[in-house]
Design a protein around this motif. Sequence first.
Motif, PDB file in Angstrom:
ATOM      1  N   ALA A  97       0.829  -1.212   0.000  1.00  0.00           N
ATOM      2  CA  ALA A  97       0.000   0.000   0.000  1.00  0.00           C
ATOM      3  C   ALA A  97       0.859   1.257   0.000  1.00  0.00           C
ATOM      4  O   ALA A  97       0.557   2.239  -0.695  1.00  0.00           O
ATOM      5  N   LYS A  98       1.948   1.245   0.758  1.00  0.00           N
ATOM      6  CA  LYS A  98       2.840   2.404   0.794  1.00  0.00           C
ATOM      7  C   LYS A  98       3.490   2.639  -0.568  1.00  0.00           C
ATOM      8  O   LYS A  98       3.694   3.784  -0.988  1.00  0.00           O
ATOM      9  N   LEU A  99       3.813   1.563  -1.269  1.00  0.00           N
ATOM     10  CA  LEU A  99       4.399   1.707  -2.598  1.00  0.00           C
ATOM     11  C   LEU A  99       3.387   2.311  -3.570  1.00  0.00           C
ATOM     12  O   LEU A  99       3.739   3.163  -4.395  1.00  0.00           O
ATOM     13  N   VAL A 100       2.141   1.887  -3.490  1.00  0.00           N
ATOM     14  CA  VAL A 100       1.086   2.461  -4.335  1.00  0.00           C
ATOM     15  C   VAL A 100       0.968   3.957  -4.086  1.00  0.00           C
ATOM     16  O   VAL A 100       0.850   4.762  -5.018  1.00  0.00           O
ATOM     17  N   GLU A 101       1.039   4.340  -2.821  1.00  0.00           N
ATOM     18  CA  GLU A 101       0.945   5.763  -2.476  1.00  0.00           C
ATOM     19  C   GLU A 101       2.180   6.515  -2.966  1.00  0.00           C
ATOM     20  O   GLU A 101       2.068   7.614  -3.538  1.00  0.00           O
ATOM     21  N   GLN A 102       3.360   5.944  -2.769  1.00  0.00           N
ATOM     22  CA  GLN A 102       4.599   6.612  -3.154  1.00  0.00           C
ATOM     23  C   GLN A 102       4.655   6.864  -4.656  1.00  0.00           C
ATOM     24  O   GLN A 102       5.110   7.918  -5.111  1.00  0.00           O
ATOM     25  N   VAL A 103       4.191   5.899  -5.440  1.00  0.00           N
ATOM     26  CA  VAL A 103       4.247   6.018  -6.900  1.00  0.00           C
ATOM     27  C   VAL A 103       3.296   7.094  -7.410  1.00  0.00           C
ATOM     28  O   VAL A 103       3.520   7.662  -8.484  1.00  0.00           O
ATOM     29  N   GLY A 104       2.235   7.368  -6.648  1.00  0.00           N
ATOM     30  CA  GLY A 104       1.363   8.471  -7.026  1.00  0.00           C
ATOM     31  C   GLY A 104      -0.056   8.118  -7.419  1.00  0.00           C
ATOM     32  O   GLY A 104      -0.781   8.961  -7.959  1.00  0.00           O
ATOM     33  N   PHE A 105      -0.497   6.899  -7.149  1.00  0.00           N
ATOM     34  CA  PHE A 105      -1.892   6.543  -7.411  1.00  0.00           C
ATOM     35  C   PHE A 105      -2.800   7.294  -6.440  1.00  0.00           C
ATOM     36  O   PHE A 105      -2.394   7.655  -5.337  1.00  0.00           O
ATOM     37  N   GLU A 106      -4.047   7.489  -6.848  1.00  0.00           N
ATOM     38  CA  GLU A 106      -4.986   8.268  -6.039  1.00  0.00           C
ATOM     39  C   GLU A 106      -5.832   7.413  -5.101  1.00  0.00           C
ATOM     40  O   GLU A 106      -6.393   7.919  -4.127  1.00  0.00           O
ATOM     41  N   VAL A 107      -5.942   6.130  -5.390  1.00  0.00           N
ATOM     42  CA  VAL A 107      -6.762   5.199  -4.608  1.00  0.00           C
ATOM     43  C   VAL A 107      -6.051   3.856  -4.581  1.00  0.00           C
ATOM     44  O   VAL A 107      -5.373   3.483  -5.545  1.00  0.00           O
ATOM     45  N   ALA A 108      -6.224   3.113  -3.492  1.00  0.00           N
ATOM     46  CA  ALA A 108      -5.751   1.736  -3.410  1.00  0.00           C
ATOM     47  C   ALA A 108      -6.935   0.832  -3.098  1.00  0.00           C
ATOM     48  O   ALA A 108      -7.956   1.286  -2.568  1.00  0.00           O
ATOM     49  N   ALA A 109      -6.782  -0.452  -3.419  1.00  0.00           N
ATOM     50  CA  ALA A 109      -7.836  -1.425  -3.120  1.00  0.00           C
ATOM     51  C   ALA A 109      -7.200  -2.703  -2.611  1.00  0.00           C
ATOM     52  O   ALA A 109      -6.207  -3.174  -3.168  1.00  0.00           O
ATOM     53  N   THR A 110      -7.766  -3.253  -1.545  1.00  0.00           N
ATOM     54  CA  THR A 110      -7.230  -4.514  -1.048  1.00  0.00           C
ATOM     55  C   THR A 110      -7.666  -5.661  -1.949  1.00  0.00           C
ATOM     56  O   THR A 110      -8.761  -5.654  -2.513  1.00  0.00           O
ATOM     57  N   SER A 111      -6.803  -6.633  -2.070  1.00  0.00           N
ATOM     58  CA  SER A 111      -7.068  -7.842  -2.846  1.00  0.00           C
ATOM     59  C   SER A 111      -7.291  -9.000  -1.899  1.00  0.00           C
ATOM     60  O   SER A 111      -6.386  -9.369  -1.139  1.00  0.00           O
ATOM     61  N   GLY A 112      -8.491  -9.573  -1.919  1.00  0.00           N
ATOM     62  CA  GLY A 112      -8.745 -10.736  -1.083  1.00  0.00           C
ATOM     63  C   GLY A 112      -7.829 -11.895  -1.450  1.00  0.00           C
ATOM     64  O   GLY A 112      -7.353 -12.636  -0.582  1.00  0.00           O
ATOM     65  N   PHE A 113      -7.562 -12.047  -2.742  1.00  0.00           N
ATOM     66  CA  PHE A 113      -6.632 -13.063  -3.229  1.00  0.00           C
ATOM     67  C   PHE A 113      -5.260 -12.846  -2.604  1.00  0.00           C
ATOM     68  O   PHE A 113      -4.626 -13.768  -2.085  1.00  0.00           O
ATOM     69  N   GLY A 114      -4.791 -11.591  -2.650  1.00  0.00           N
ATOM     70  CA  GLY A 114      -3.468 -11.274  -2.133  1.00  0.00           C
ATOM     71  C   GLY A 114      -3.364 -11.424  -0.634  1.00  0.00           C
ATOM     72  O   GLY A 114      -2.349 -11.907  -0.109  1.00  0.00           O
ATOM     73  N   ILE A 115      -4.407 -11.027   0.092  1.00  0.00           N
ATOM     74  CA  ILE A 115      -4.381 -11.140   1.551  1.00  0.00           C
ATOM     75  C   ILE A 115      -4.429 -12.606   1.970  1.00  0.00           C
ATOM     76  O   ILE A 115      -3.718 -13.024   2.896  1.00  0.00           O
ATOM     77  N   ALA A 116      -5.241 -13.411   1.283  1.00  0.00           N
ATOM     78  CA  ALA A 116      -5.278 -14.844   1.600  1.00  0.00           C
ATOM     79  C   ALA A 116      -3.913 -15.480   1.369  1.00  0.00           C
ATOM     80  O   ALA A 116      -3.429 -16.278   2.180  1.00  0.00           O
ATOM     81  N   ALA A 117      -3.271 -15.115   0.255  1.00  0.00           N
ATOM     82  CA  ALA A 117      -1.965 -15.689  -0.063  1.00  0.00           C
ATOM     83  C   ALA A 117      -0.894 -15.231   0.909  1.00  0.00           C
ATOM     84  O   ALA A 117      -0.070 -16.036   1.372  1.00  0.00           O
ATOM     85  N   SER A 118      -0.897 -13.939   1.247  1.00  0.00           N
ATOM     86  CA  SER A 118       0.197 -13.389   2.053  1.00  0.00           C
ATOM     87  C   SER A 118       0.038 -13.661   3.542  1.00  0.00           C
ATOM     88  O   SER A 118       1.033 -13.765   4.258  1.00  0.00           O
ATOM     89  N   THR A 119      -1.185 -13.767   4.037  1.00  0.00           N
ATOM     90  CA  THR A 119      -1.382 -13.974   5.476  1.00  0.00           C
ATOM     91  C   THR A 119      -1.599 -15.434   5.853  1.00  0.00           C
ATOM     92  O   THR A 119      -1.227 -15.859   6.953  1.00  0.00           O
TER      93      THR A 119
END
Length: 295
Positions: free
Chosen positions: A30-52
């Motif tokens: 999420a911090k990388l998305v903000e740093q690069v300059g996007f205006e909105v972020a969205a959580t990925s259920g796929f990504g959270i299931a995989a990473s957690t």
Amino acid sequence: MPISAANRLRKLLESPEILVIPGVYDCLSAKLVEQVGFEVAATSGFGIAASTLGLPDYGFLSATEMFYSVGRIAQSISLPLIADLDTGYGNALNVMRTVRDAVQLGLAGVILEDQESPKKCGHFENKRVISETEHANKIRAAVEARADSCLVVIARTDARAPLGLEAAICRGKEYIKAGADVLFVEAPQSKDELQKIAAAFPNVPLVANIVEGGKTPQLSASELQEMGFKIVFFPLSGLLAVTKTMTACLSQLKAEGTTANFPDFIKFQEFQELIGVPKYLQLEKQFAVTETNDE
């Protein structure tokens, strides 16, 4: 009084430009998305299931686990955050609690889908959906539960795979009537299907979901905007890229016993700046205890 994340998202939805929204799965992404300059972020259920959990997106995440991850992500950035909240974790009453929890966390928007529970990734096979009426009632419950928070409710239908495109479009119309702010028809399988969706909803903010290697053709944001889409999610782009890079790094370490020649590291100093080390060093100095002789 500062404008809420939900209201900031609503203002962006009123702008003429399509919103390109990367998926995030932890605070660092999420911090990388903000740093690069996007205006909105969205959580990925796929990504959270995989990473957690190290598990596929098969409905294994509980509401508590999802909100634990989503809440920390929301706190780590200043961007409006949209949360993928799967089926809402139960019936209409459960959806009401889910939405109230989302409001308390300061989320900008939520995605609620019409799959049967336990759900699956929208680009997996053998999905099943609840009735159109049941999900429309869940959307009505979500709208009531958000009260005056302005939380953006995104209704998602996964009916394309099990029931066909026309059924998915019919469901979408009912979900908009039920009060959804944005419509997300998951996994259309061709450019022609995307165009049919856009033509069916000329005055509704629409989501396109681009999964690399998934069922939907990998069109650009400008192509999708021209069709009439308002949001394009790239939910797995970061996760897939990180996985490939980390695998290459670890493979080199295993083979050579060193990472000295690996080309794709961010500099250690840059990483410290990303996660705020200079800020906390300054705070540490500010509140440091100075030793004095009290005798």
